[in-house]
Scaffold this motif. Structure first.
Motif, PDB file in Angstrom:
ATOM      1  N   VAL A 195      44.506  37.479  42.262  1.00 42.21           N
ATOM      2  CA  VAL A 195      44.871  36.129  41.833  1.00 42.21           C
ATOM      3  C   VAL A 195      43.834  35.664  40.806  1.00 42.21           C
ATOM      4  N   PRO A 196      44.231  34.792  39.864  1.00 44.94           N
ATOM      5  CA  PRO A 196      43.291  34.398  38.811  1.00 44.94           C
ATOM      6  C   PRO A 196      42.126  33.543  39.299  1.00 44.94           C
ATOM      7  N   ASP A 197      42.384  32.733  40.337  1.00 49.11           N
ATOM      8  CA  ASP A 197      41.348  31.829  40.819  1.00 49.11           C
ATOM      9  C   ASP A 197      40.866  32.315  42.183  1.00 49.11           C
ATOM     10  N   MET A 198      39.585  32.638  42.251  1.00 50.59           N
ATOM     11  CA  MET A 198      39.022  33.210  43.471  1.00 50.59           C
ATOM     12  C   MET A 198      37.729  32.492  43.851  1.00 50.59           C
ATOM     13  N   PRO A 199      37.427  32.392  45.150  1.00 52.70           N
ATOM     14  CA  PRO A 199      36.084  31.958  45.537  1.00 52.70           C
ATOM     15  C   PRO A 199      35.044  32.951  45.015  1.00 52.70           C
ATOM     16  N   ALA A 200      33.810  32.514  44.933  1.00 53.96           N
ATOM     17  CA  ALA A 200      32.732  33.380  44.445  1.00 53.96           C
ATOM     18  C   ALA A 200      32.488  34.511  45.442  1.00 53.96           C
ATOM     19  N   ALA A 201      32.369  35.726  44.917  1.00 56.03           N
ATOM     20  CA  ALA A 201      32.091  36.881  45.774  1.00 56.03           C
ATOM     21  C   ALA A 201      30.615  36.919  46.148  1.00 56.03           C
ATOM     22  N   PHE A 202      30.346  37.483  47.292  1.00 54.67           N
ATOM     23  CA  PHE A 202      28.964  37.613  47.737  1.00 54.67           C
ATOM     24  C   PHE A 202      28.334  38.856  47.132  1.00 54.67           C
TER      25      PHE A 202
END
Length: 294
Positions: A195-202
Protein backbone atom coordinates in the motif's frame (compact mmCIF):
# COMPACT_ATOMS: atom_id res chain seq x y z
CA UNK A 1 60.98 -6.02 58.72
CA UNK A 2 57.32 -6.57 57.88
CA UNK A 3 56.17 -7.78 61.28
CA UNK A 4 54.03 -4.65 61.58
CA UNK A 5 51.65 -6.23 59.03
CA UNK A 6 50.36 -8.47 61.83
CA UNK A 7 49.27 -5.47 63.89
CA UNK A 8 45.56 -4.77 64.27
CA UNK A 9 45.96 -1.53 62.32
CA UNK A 10 47.46 -3.15 59.23
CA UNK A 11 45.18 -6.19 59.43
CA UNK A 12 42.29 -3.72 59.34
CA UNK A 13 43.76 -2.08 56.24
CA UNK A 14 44.10 -5.51 54.62
CA UNK A 15 40.46 -6.34 55.43
CA UNK A 16 39.27 -3.08 53.86
CA UNK A 17 41.36 -3.80 50.75
CA UNK A 18 39.87 -7.30 50.50
CA UNK A 19 36.30 -5.97 50.86
CA UNK A 20 36.91 -3.32 48.19
CA UNK A 21 38.48 -5.88 45.85
CA UNK A 22 35.56 -8.29 46.38
CA UNK A 23 33.14 -5.51 45.46
CA UNK A 24 35.15 -4.79 42.31
CA UNK A 25 35.09 -8.47 41.35
CA UNK A 26 31.31 -8.61 41.89
CA UNK A 27 30.75 -5.56 39.66
CA UNK A 28 33.15 -6.91 37.05
CA UNK A 29 31.31 -10.25 36.92
CA UNK A 30 27.98 -8.41 36.73
CA UNK A 31 29.23 -6.52 33.68
CA UNK A 32 30.43 -9.80 32.16
CA UNK A 33 26.98 -11.35 32.70
CA UNK A 34 25.35 -8.36 31.01
CA UNK A 35 27.80 -8.72 28.13
CA UNK A 36 26.89 -12.42 27.81
CA UNK A 37 23.19 -11.51 27.61
CA UNK A 38 23.94 -8.84 25.00
CA UNK A 39 26.01 -11.24 22.92
CA UNK A 40 23.23 -13.84 23.06
CA UNK A 41 20.76 -11.25 21.79
CA UNK A 42 23.17 -10.19 19.03
CA UNK A 43 23.59 -13.83 17.97
CA UNK A 44 19.81 -14.24 17.76
CA UNK A 45 19.50 -11.13 15.63
CA UNK A 46 22.37 -12.08 13.31
CA UNK A 47 21.17 -15.66 12.79
CA UNK A 48 17.40 -15.03 12.60
CA UNK A 49 16.79 -11.52 11.33
CA UNK A 50 17.71 -12.08 7.67
CA UNK A 51 17.10 -15.81 7.47
CA UNK A 52 14.75 -17.18 4.83
CA UNK A 53 11.06 -17.00 5.89
CA UNK A 54 9.51 -20.25 7.10
CA UNK A 55 5.84 -21.15 6.48
CA UNK A 56 3.27 -20.72 9.22
CA UNK A 57 2.92 -24.49 9.53
CA UNK A 58 6.48 -24.63 10.88
CA UNK A 59 5.99 -21.61 13.17
CA UNK A 60 2.56 -22.46 14.60
CA UNK A 61 4.02 -23.68 17.91
CA UNK A 62 6.06 -20.47 18.23
CA UNK A 63 2.89 -18.36 18.02
CA UNK A 64 1.46 -20.50 20.82
CA UNK A 65 4.53 -20.60 23.07
CA UNK A 66 7.58 -18.89 21.68
CA UNK A 67 11.12 -20.15 22.23
CA UNK A 68 13.29 -17.09 23.02
CA UNK A 69 15.97 -18.46 20.67
CA UNK A 70 13.52 -18.09 17.77
CA UNK A 71 12.95 -14.38 18.26
CA UNK A 72 13.30 -12.38 15.00
CA UNK A 73 12.72 -15.50 12.88
CA UNK A 74 10.94 -14.60 9.64
CA UNK A 75 7.59 -16.27 9.00
CA UNK A 76 5.38 -16.12 5.92
CA UNK A 77 1.67 -15.61 6.67
CA UNK A 78 -1.27 -15.73 4.27
CA UNK A 79 -4.70 -14.39 5.14
CA UNK A 80 -6.65 -11.16 5.68
CA UNK A 81 -6.41 -8.22 8.05
CA UNK A 82 -9.32 -7.66 10.45
CA UNK A 83 -9.37 -3.86 10.38
CA UNK A 84 -12.25 -3.78 12.88
CA UNK A 85 -9.89 -5.10 15.54
CA UNK A 86 -7.11 -2.62 14.80
CA UNK A 87 -5.51 -0.89 17.84
CA UNK A 88 -2.71 1.60 18.48
CA UNK A 89 -0.29 0.97 21.32
CA UNK A 90 0.57 4.02 23.43
CA UNK A 91 3.93 5.41 24.56
CA UNK A 92 6.16 3.81 21.93
CA UNK A 93 9.39 5.43 20.82
CA UNK A 94 11.40 5.34 17.60
CA UNK A 95 14.79 7.06 17.40
CA UNK A 96 13.99 8.85 20.65
CA UNK A 97 10.65 10.22 19.41
CA UNK A 98 7.38 9.33 21.19
CA UNK A 99 4.49 7.86 19.26
CA UNK A 100 2.37 4.77 18.72
CA UNK A 101 2.54 1.31 17.17
CA UNK A 102 -0.26 -0.07 15.02
CA UNK A 103 -1.35 -3.67 15.70
CA UNK A 104 -3.94 -5.49 13.58
CA UNK A 105 -5.37 -9.05 13.89
CA UNK A 106 -4.51 -11.21 10.89
CA UNK A 107 -6.84 -14.10 10.09
CA UNK A 108 -4.89 -16.88 8.48
CA UNK A 109 -6.23 -19.17 5.76
CA UNK A 110 -6.02 -21.94 8.36
CA UNK A 111 -8.72 -20.20 10.42
CA UNK A 112 -6.32 -19.11 13.19
CA UNK A 113 -5.62 -15.49 14.05
CA UNK A 114 -2.32 -13.85 14.94
CA UNK A 115 -1.39 -10.23 15.62
CA UNK A 116 0.78 -8.20 13.26
CA UNK A 117 2.55 -5.00 14.32
CA UNK A 118 2.56 -2.91 11.14
CA UNK A 119 4.90 -0.15 12.37
CA UNK A 120 5.23 3.17 14.16
CA UNK A 121 3.28 6.45 13.98
CA UNK A 122 4.26 9.84 15.45
CA UNK A 123 2.18 11.75 17.97
CA UNK A 124 -0.61 13.62 16.25
CA UNK A 125 -1.12 17.37 16.12
CA UNK A 126 -4.91 17.44 15.59
CA UNK A 127 -6.24 15.39 18.50
CA UNK A 128 -4.24 15.10 21.74
CA UNK A 129 -3.39 11.54 22.68
CA UNK A 130 -4.01 10.06 19.22
CA UNK A 131 -2.17 9.86 15.89
CA UNK A 132 -3.49 12.16 13.18
CA UNK A 133 -4.24 9.19 10.94
CA UNK A 134 -3.67 5.44 10.83
CA UNK A 135 -2.77 4.04 7.40
CA UNK A 136 -5.13 1.25 6.35
CA UNK A 137 -3.64 -2.19 5.66
CA UNK A 138 -4.18 -3.90 2.30
CA UNK A 139 -7.64 -5.34 1.74
CA UNK A 140 -8.37 -8.82 0.52
CA UNK A 141 -5.90 -11.68 0.47
CA UNK A 142 -2.49 -10.63 1.79
CA UNK A 143 0.87 -12.36 2.07
CA UNK A 144 2.83 -10.91 4.97
CA UNK A 145 6.41 -11.59 6.03
CA UNK A 146 6.77 -11.00 9.76
CA UNK A 147 9.44 -11.46 12.42
CA UNK A 148 8.54 -13.28 15.61
CA UNK A 149 8.36 -11.23 18.79
CA UNK A 150 7.20 -12.34 22.26
CA UNK A 151 4.09 -10.78 23.75
CA UNK A 152 4.51 -8.06 26.36
CA UNK A 153 3.39 -8.05 30.01
CA UNK A 154 0.25 -6.31 31.13
CA UNK A 155 0.84 -2.80 32.46
CA UNK A 156 -0.96 -1.36 35.47
CA UNK A 157 -2.43 1.49 33.50
CA UNK A 158 -5.38 1.86 31.21
CA UNK A 159 -5.76 3.18 27.68
CA UNK A 160 -8.52 5.02 25.78
CA UNK A 161 -10.87 3.18 23.46
CA UNK A 162 -9.07 1.86 20.41
CA UNK A 163 -5.70 1.87 22.18
CA UNK A 164 -3.58 -0.56 24.20
CA UNK A 165 -1.13 0.17 27.00
CA UNK A 166 1.16 -2.65 25.78
CA UNK A 167 1.11 -5.56 23.34
CA UNK A 168 -0.43 -7.81 25.96
CA UNK A 169 -1.93 -10.48 23.71
CA UNK A 170 -4.34 -12.12 26.22
CA UNK A 171 -5.83 -8.71 27.08
CA UNK A 172 -6.06 -7.88 23.38
CA UNK A 173 -7.86 -11.18 22.73
CA UNK A 174 -10.33 -10.34 25.51
CA UNK A 175 -11.21 -7.07 23.78
CA UNK A 176 -11.65 -8.74 20.38
CA UNK A 177 -13.94 -11.47 21.66
CA UNK A 178 -12.41 -14.25 19.56
CA UNK A 179 -9.35 -16.48 20.01
CA UNK A 180 -5.84 -15.27 19.24
CA UNK A 181 -2.57 -17.13 19.25
CA UNK A 182 -1.05 -15.37 22.25
CA UNK A 183 2.46 -16.82 22.46
CA UNK A 184 3.95 -14.33 20.00
CA UNK A 185 3.09 -11.67 17.47
CA UNK A 186 4.64 -10.72 14.14
CA UNK A 187 6.62 -7.55 13.46
CA UNK A 188 5.90 -6.68 9.83
CA UNK A 189 8.82 -6.93 7.39
CA UNK A 190 6.86 -6.74 4.13
CA UNK A 191 3.40 -7.39 2.72
CA UNK A 192 1.91 -8.14 -0.67
CA UNK A 193 0.10 -6.33 -2.18
CA UNK A 194 1.85 -3.19 -0.88
CA UNK A 195 0.00 0.00 0.00
CA UNK A 196 1.30 3.53 -0.68
CA UNK A 197 0.84 4.80 2.87
CA UNK A 198 2.55 2.78 5.58
CA UNK A 199 3.54 3.28 9.22
CA UNK A 200 7.28 3.74 9.74
CA UNK A 201 9.20 0.46 9.73
CA UNK A 202 11.42 -0.44 12.63
CA UNK A 203 15.18 -0.59 11.96
CA UNK A 204 17.27 -3.68 12.54
CA UNK A 205 18.23 -4.01 16.22
CA UNK A 206 21.64 -2.69 17.19
CA UNK A 207 24.34 -5.37 17.14
CA UNK A 208 26.93 -3.37 19.05
CA UNK A 209 27.85 -5.15 22.28
CA UNK A 210 28.47 -1.85 24.06
CA UNK A 211 30.98 -1.12 26.82
CA UNK A 212 30.33 -4.05 29.14
CA UNK A 213 33.72 -5.68 28.46
CA UNK A 214 35.73 -2.50 29.07
CA UNK A 215 33.77 -1.74 32.24
CA UNK A 216 34.33 -5.26 33.58
CA UNK A 217 38.08 -5.04 32.92
CA UNK A 218 38.17 -1.67 34.67
CA UNK A 219 36.49 -3.10 37.77
CA UNK A 220 38.92 -6.05 37.86
CA UNK A 221 41.83 -3.62 37.47
CA UNK A 222 40.53 -1.50 40.38
CA UNK A 223 40.47 -4.61 42.58
CA UNK A 224 44.08 -5.47 41.69
CA UNK A 225 45.25 -1.87 42.15
CA UNK A 226 43.83 -1.87 45.69
CA UNK A 227 46.29 -4.63 46.66
CA UNK A 228 49.08 -2.93 44.72
CA UNK A 229 48.44 0.22 46.76
CA UNK A 230 48.39 -1.80 49.98
CA UNK A 231 51.73 -3.40 49.09
CA UNK A 232 53.26 -0.02 48.21
CA UNK A 233 52.09 1.47 51.51
CA UNK A 234 53.54 -1.51 53.42
CA UNK A 235 56.87 -1.17 51.59
CA UNK A 236 57.04 2.54 52.40
CA UNK A 237 56.24 1.81 56.04
CA UNK A 238 59.00 -0.82 56.21
CA UNK A 239 61.46 1.53 54.49
CA UNK A 240 60.69 4.37 56.89
CA UNK A 241 61.00 2.03 59.88
CA UNK A 242 64.39 0.83 58.62
CA UNK A 243 65.61 4.42 58.20
CA UNK A 244 64.43 5.34 61.72
CA UNK A 245 66.17 2.24 63.18
CA UNK A 246 69.45 3.10 61.42
CA UNK A 247 69.28 6.70 62.63
CA UNK A 248 68.72 5.51 66.19
CA UNK A 249 71.67 3.09 65.91
CA UNK A 250 73.95 5.80 64.57
CA UNK A 251 72.95 8.15 67.38
CA UNK A 252 73.55 5.43 69.97
CA UNK A 253 76.98 4.62 68.61
CA UNK A 254 77.93 8.30 68.52
CA UNK A 255 76.95 8.72 72.21
CA UNK A 256 79.09 5.77 73.42
CA UNK A 257 82.41 6.88 71.87
CA UNK A 258 84.94 8.65 74.31
CA UNK A 259 85.65 12.25 73.74
CA UNK A 260 89.22 12.87 72.52
CA UNK A 261 90.84 16.29 72.79
CA UNK A 262 94.10 17.41 71.16
CA UNK A 263 94.62 20.27 73.60
CA UNK A 264 95.97 19.62 77.05
CA UNK A 265 93.66 20.59 79.87
CA UNK A 266 94.94 23.61 81.75
CA UNK A 267 96.38 22.86 85.14
CA UNK A 268 94.47 24.47 87.92
CA UNK A 269 96.44 26.76 90.15
CA UNK A 270 96.98 25.45 93.64
CA UNK A 271 97.64 28.41 95.76
CA UNK A 272 99.70 28.11 98.93
CA UNK A 273 97.91 28.81 102.13
CA UNK A 274 99.04 30.96 104.98
CA UNK A 275 99.76 29.55 108.32
CA UNK A 276 96.67 29.06 110.39
CA UNK A 277 94.53 27.88 107.34
CA UNK A 278 93.05 31.27 106.54
CA UNK A 279 93.30 32.14 102.79
CA UNK A 280 95.10 35.20 101.74
CA UNK A 281 93.59 37.81 99.44
CA UNK A 282 95.54 36.35 96.55
CA UNK A 283 94.08 32.90 97.27
CA UNK A 284 90.55 34.29 97.40
CA UNK A 285 91.11 36.02 94.00
CA UNK A 286 92.44 32.76 92.50
CA UNK A 287 89.40 30.84 93.84
CA UNK A 288 87.01 33.34 92.19
CA UNK A 289 88.84 33.02 88.86
CA UNK A 290 88.84 29.19 89.13
CA UNK A 291 85.08 29.20 89.75
CA UNK A 292 84.58 31.29 86.63
CA UNK A 293 86.71 28.90 84.55
CA UNK A 294 89.76 31.04 84.12
Amino acid sequence: MYRFLFSSKWLGYLLLAAIFAAGCVFLGRWQMDRRAETLAEINRVVSNYSSAPIPFSEARDQFRNMDPEREWTQVELKGRYDTEGERVVRNRTLNGQPGYEVVVPFRLDTGETVVIDRGWLPIGNKTPGRPDSVPAPPSGEVTAIVRLKPGEPQLQRGAPDGQLASIDLPTYAGELGYPLLTGAYGLLASETPPVPDMPAAFPMPDTDEGTHLSYSLQWFAFGILMFVGFGYAARQQARNAAIDAQDALDAEEAGLEPMHSTAAAPRRRTPARRRGGRPTAEEEEDAILDAQGF
